[in-house]
Design an enzyme around this catalytic site. Structure first.
Site, PDB file in Angstrom:
ATOM      1  N   ARG A  66      -4.504   8.032  -4.085  1.00  0.00           N
ATOM      2  CA  ARG A  66      -5.135   7.160  -5.109  1.00  0.00           C
ATOM      3  C   ARG A  66      -5.680   7.865  -6.143  1.00  0.00           C
ATOM      4  O   ARG A  66      -6.441   9.118  -5.964  1.00  0.00           O
ATOM      5  CB  ARG A  66      -6.222   6.679  -4.392  1.00  0.00           C
ATOM      6  CG  ARG A  66      -6.870   5.396  -4.936  1.00  0.00           C
ATOM      7  CD  ARG A  66      -6.399   3.975  -4.809  1.00  0.00           C
ATOM      8  NE  ARG A  66      -7.336   3.080  -5.548  1.00  0.00           N
ATOM      9  CZ  ARG A  66      -8.107   2.361  -4.697  1.00  0.00           C
ATOM     10  NH1 ARG A  66      -8.417   2.457  -3.499  1.00  0.00           N
ATOM     11  NH2 ARG A  66      -8.860   1.491  -5.418  1.00  0.00           N
ATOM     12  N   LYS A  90       0.875  -1.302  -0.107  1.00  0.00           N
ATOM     13  CA  LYS A  90       0.031   0.124  -0.079  1.00  0.00           C
ATOM     14  C   LYS A  90       1.010   1.380  -0.027  1.00  0.00           C
ATOM     15  O   LYS A  90       1.569   1.554   1.067  1.00  0.00           O
ATOM     16  CB  LYS A  90      -0.802  -0.050   1.255  1.00  0.00           C
ATOM     17  CG  LYS A  90      -2.085   1.214   1.130  1.00  0.00           C
ATOM     18  CD  LYS A  90      -2.788   0.921   2.430  1.00  0.00           C
ATOM     19  CE  LYS A  90      -3.925   1.930   2.477  1.00  0.00           C
ATOM     20  NZ  LYS A  90      -3.720   3.364   2.121  1.00  0.00           N
ATOM     21  N   LYS A 101      -7.095  -3.380   4.022  1.00  0.00           N
ATOM     22  CA  LYS A 101      -5.581  -2.689   3.936  1.00  0.00           C
ATOM     23  C   LYS A 101      -5.064  -2.921   5.408  1.00  0.00           C
ATOM     24  O   LYS A 101      -6.003  -2.951   6.374  1.00  0.00           O
ATOM     25  CB  LYS A 101      -5.928  -1.328   3.840  1.00  0.00           C
ATOM     26  CG  LYS A 101      -7.019  -0.639   4.707  1.00  0.00           C
ATOM     27  CD  LYS A 101      -7.375   0.781   4.427  1.00  0.00           C
ATOM     28  CE  LYS A 101      -8.430   1.565   5.306  1.00  0.00           C
ATOM     29  NZ  LYS A 101      -8.634   2.802   5.092  1.00  0.00           N
ATOM     30  N   ARG A 145      -9.481  10.135  -5.288  1.00  0.00           N
ATOM     31  CA  ARG A 145     -10.369   9.222  -4.721  1.00  0.00           C
ATOM     32  C   ARG A 145     -11.849   9.840  -4.365  1.00  0.00           C
ATOM     33  O   ARG A 145     -12.933   9.077  -4.442  1.00  0.00           O
ATOM     34  CB  ARG A 145      -9.947   8.507  -3.300  1.00  0.00           C
ATOM     35  CG  ARG A 145     -10.544   7.457  -2.799  1.00  0.00           C
ATOM     36  CD  ARG A 145     -10.060   6.608  -1.596  1.00  0.00           C
ATOM     37  NE  ARG A 145     -10.544   7.343  -0.459  1.00  0.00           N
ATOM     38  CZ  ARG A 145     -10.202   6.902   0.775  1.00  0.00           C
ATOM     39  NH1 ARG A 145      -9.806   5.868   0.925  1.00  0.00           N
ATOM     40  NH2 ARG A 145     -10.802   7.496   1.875  1.00  0.00           N
ATOM     41  N   GLU A 149      -1.655   4.600  -7.786  1.00  0.00           N
ATOM     42  CA  GLU A 149      -1.160   5.497  -6.703  1.00  0.00           C
ATOM     43  C   GLU A 149      -0.316   6.662  -7.289  1.00  0.00           C
ATOM     44  O   GLU A 149       0.812   6.059  -8.207  1.00  0.00           O
ATOM     45  CB  GLU A 149      -0.436   4.784  -5.666  1.00  0.00           C
ATOM     46  CG  GLU A 149      -0.168   5.646  -4.370  1.00  0.00           C
ATOM     47  CD  GLU A 149      -1.542   5.606  -3.258  1.00  0.00           C
ATOM     48  OE1 GLU A 149      -1.676   6.285  -2.419  1.00  0.00           O
ATOM     49  OE2 GLU A 149      -2.572   4.732  -3.660  1.00  0.00           O
TER      50      GLU A 149
END
Length: 524
Positions: free
Chosen positions: A230, A225, A395, A245, A270
């Site tokens: 994002r 991650k 996550k 996002r 990302e």
């Protein structure tokens, strides 16, 4: 204008999410076009009224109100728009008769040049009551701050008219305020708008936090991650856009990425920048911040902080919608696509090879890369579905770092916290026994702890600087943060990522708080 100002007043004093949804939904149902469309644009950040800047408002107020009184009132209230709306001395005989509509206000402000803005704004302020003035000033500066996200406003619209919110999201960026086709569809007077060849936003698939327990790596794939933002890269009709996002268009801040994507389709990834300290690999979030929220980006900024996207997923390949396919098939399509893209601007987020969950936990525990925030676990057979669906993606963020810091300064908050000292600056010790600020936090504590901290600030003040108070250097706060980075912008040479107050350490002497050198050893 009055219905809109009443809506804002109600939202400011409403905490519950469902109550806010009902307030917005009721307003949208009973308010005619085009006022409700402009209100929706204001709530979602879709209005761009460039002629009115905060300095204009302050100058207008100082021409009508004693500047010293204005400054003292602003310090107490904590918000310039609210202060001016309460202090503004309307000419005798002027009353708010309700004839000034929201659409009238927006259209006037959109037509104004900067030279005309002060006089026109003053005339409208003269015509409104305190509630209307507050709404006008918030609208004009684009700083509503009534606890409403763009997503929540869209959910309210969908709930009010029985629409699917994801369907609303998919047509949203193909429409412009006051959204007449959208409301025609919502009320059954027209067909659902179609985006056509417009690069529109699709809602992201999100992950649940992994709280406890192990997952089988036979069922789940693991990847890093990354600690950026994002983004969704969309190309259609010969145009490329980047969306955050929240569905905000961030293309203008990252033209280098948009210009490099020429394949029709939709990708998820990302957004990062390459760091000099990292040898051209992904840099820290602190480096990325140099590029965020900029309407224009200079050539030097493009060169010093080159952006790229580390790709996670593919939603559309050309016109083909891949979202219903399992993750394994989408991953294979993405792996085939990436070699055809510009390698300077796009690469693939690598999978983490681990024999079992215990080994993955060890790998995660040892990850302190500047750009790594944790681990993602994705069910191998999961389709790409909007929002958070239990059991599909998780996550697993790395554990936060902590440091014991000394409270140095406090500032009043805004909105509901305007009567409390709720923004805290804290520091750590230098080798010669001085304190240097290392961060600022305004959350992590309970309401009762806020009251305790506010009392401490008020009773231990040693100096005042407008709305800021300097306090005795006696209180230790345990600060949790996701990462810490070297920064030339701060006197301490450090910048914390997501600092929050984990504990109030009234039991610990300030002399035992952490040092700048100790924090530098944690820096990535």
């Amino acid at each position: 204008m009055r219905p809109f100002s009443q809506l804002l007043d109600a939202l400011v004093y409403t905490r519950a999410r469902n109550d806010k949804l009902k307030l917005i939904g009721d307003y949208l149902r009973r308010t005619p076009d085009p006022d409700r469309g402009h209100a929706l644009a204001a709530l979602t950040g879709g209005l761009d009224l460039k002629a009115v800047k905060p300095a204009i408002i302050r100058g207008l107020a100082e021409s009508r109100v004693d500047p010293v009184l204005l400054a003292m009132s602003r310090d107490y209230v904590g918000d310039m728009a609210e202060t001016v709306s309460l202090l503004w001395p309307a000419p005798e005989g002027e009353t708010d008769d309700g004839t000034l509509g929201l659409a009238d206000v927006v259209e006037r402000l959109q037509r104004l040049g900067r030279a005309e803005a002060p006089a026109a704004l003053a005339a409208m302020l003269d015509h409104l009551d305190a509630s209307g003035r507050f709404a006008l000033l918030k609208l004009a500066t684009g700083a509503l701050r009534v606890g409403i996200s763009a997503r929540l406003a869209k959910v309210a619209l969908a709930d009010a008219f029985g629409l699917d919110v994801d369907s609303v999201e998919e047509v949203w960026h193909g429409l412009k305020p006051p959204y007449l086709p959208l409301f025609a569809w919502a009320e059954g007077r027209g067909a659902q708008p179609t985006p056509g060849d417009v690069p529109v936003f699709r809602p992201f698939m999100l992950a649940h936090p992994l709280e406890e327990g192990a997952l089988s790596l036979d069922d789940y794939a693991a990847e890093w991650k990354w600690d950026g933002i994002r983004v969704q890269i969309v190309r259609a009709g010969g145009e490329t856009r980047l969306y955050s996002r929240a569905g905000d268009d961030v293309t203008a801040s990252f033209p280098d990425v948009a210009e490099a994507f020429a394949s029709e389709g939709v990708l998820d990834g990302e957004l990062l920048v390459r760091g000099v300290a990292q040898g051209g690999e992904a840099g820290s979030f602190n480096a990325l911040q140099q590029r965020l929220n900029r309407r224009t980006v200079s050539a030097r900024m493009l060169a010093d902080f080159p952006a790229f996207v580390r790709l996670y997923d593919i939603l559309f390949d050309g016109a083909e919608d891949l979202r219903a396919l399992p993750w394994t098939e989408r991953r294979a399509r993405l792996e085939a696509l990436v070699p055809t893209l510009d390698p300077v601007r796009f690469d693939l987020s690598a999978l983490i090879e681990a024999p079992d969950f215990a080994a993955l936990a060890d790998i995660r525990a040892g990850a302190r890369d500047a750009a790594v925030e944790g681990v993602m676990l994705k069910r191998r057979d999961s389709p790409y579905v909007a929002g958070r669906r239990t059991g599909l993606w998780y996550k697993w963020k790395r554990d936060p770092l902590t440091a014991d810091c000394v409270l140095m300064y406090a500032q009043r908050g805004s909105g509901k916290r305007s009567s409390f000292y709720s923004d805290y600056t804290f520091g750590c010790w230098t080798p010669d026994g001085a304190l240097l600020p290392v961060g600022k936090a305004y959350f992590g504590f309970t309401d009762e702890e806020l009251k305790w901290l506010d009392r401490f600030v008020r009773t231990r003040t040693v100096a005042r600087f407008g709305p800021v108070r300097e306090v005795e250097k006696t209180l230790v706060l345990e600060i949790a943060f996701d990462s810490i980075h070297v920064s030339t912008r701060h006197k301490s040479g450090l910048a914390m990522r997501f600092p929050r107050i984990a504990r109030i350490r009234s039991d610990k002497p300030a002399a035992e708080a952490d040092t700048i050198e100790a924090l530098k050893r944690l820096a990535t």
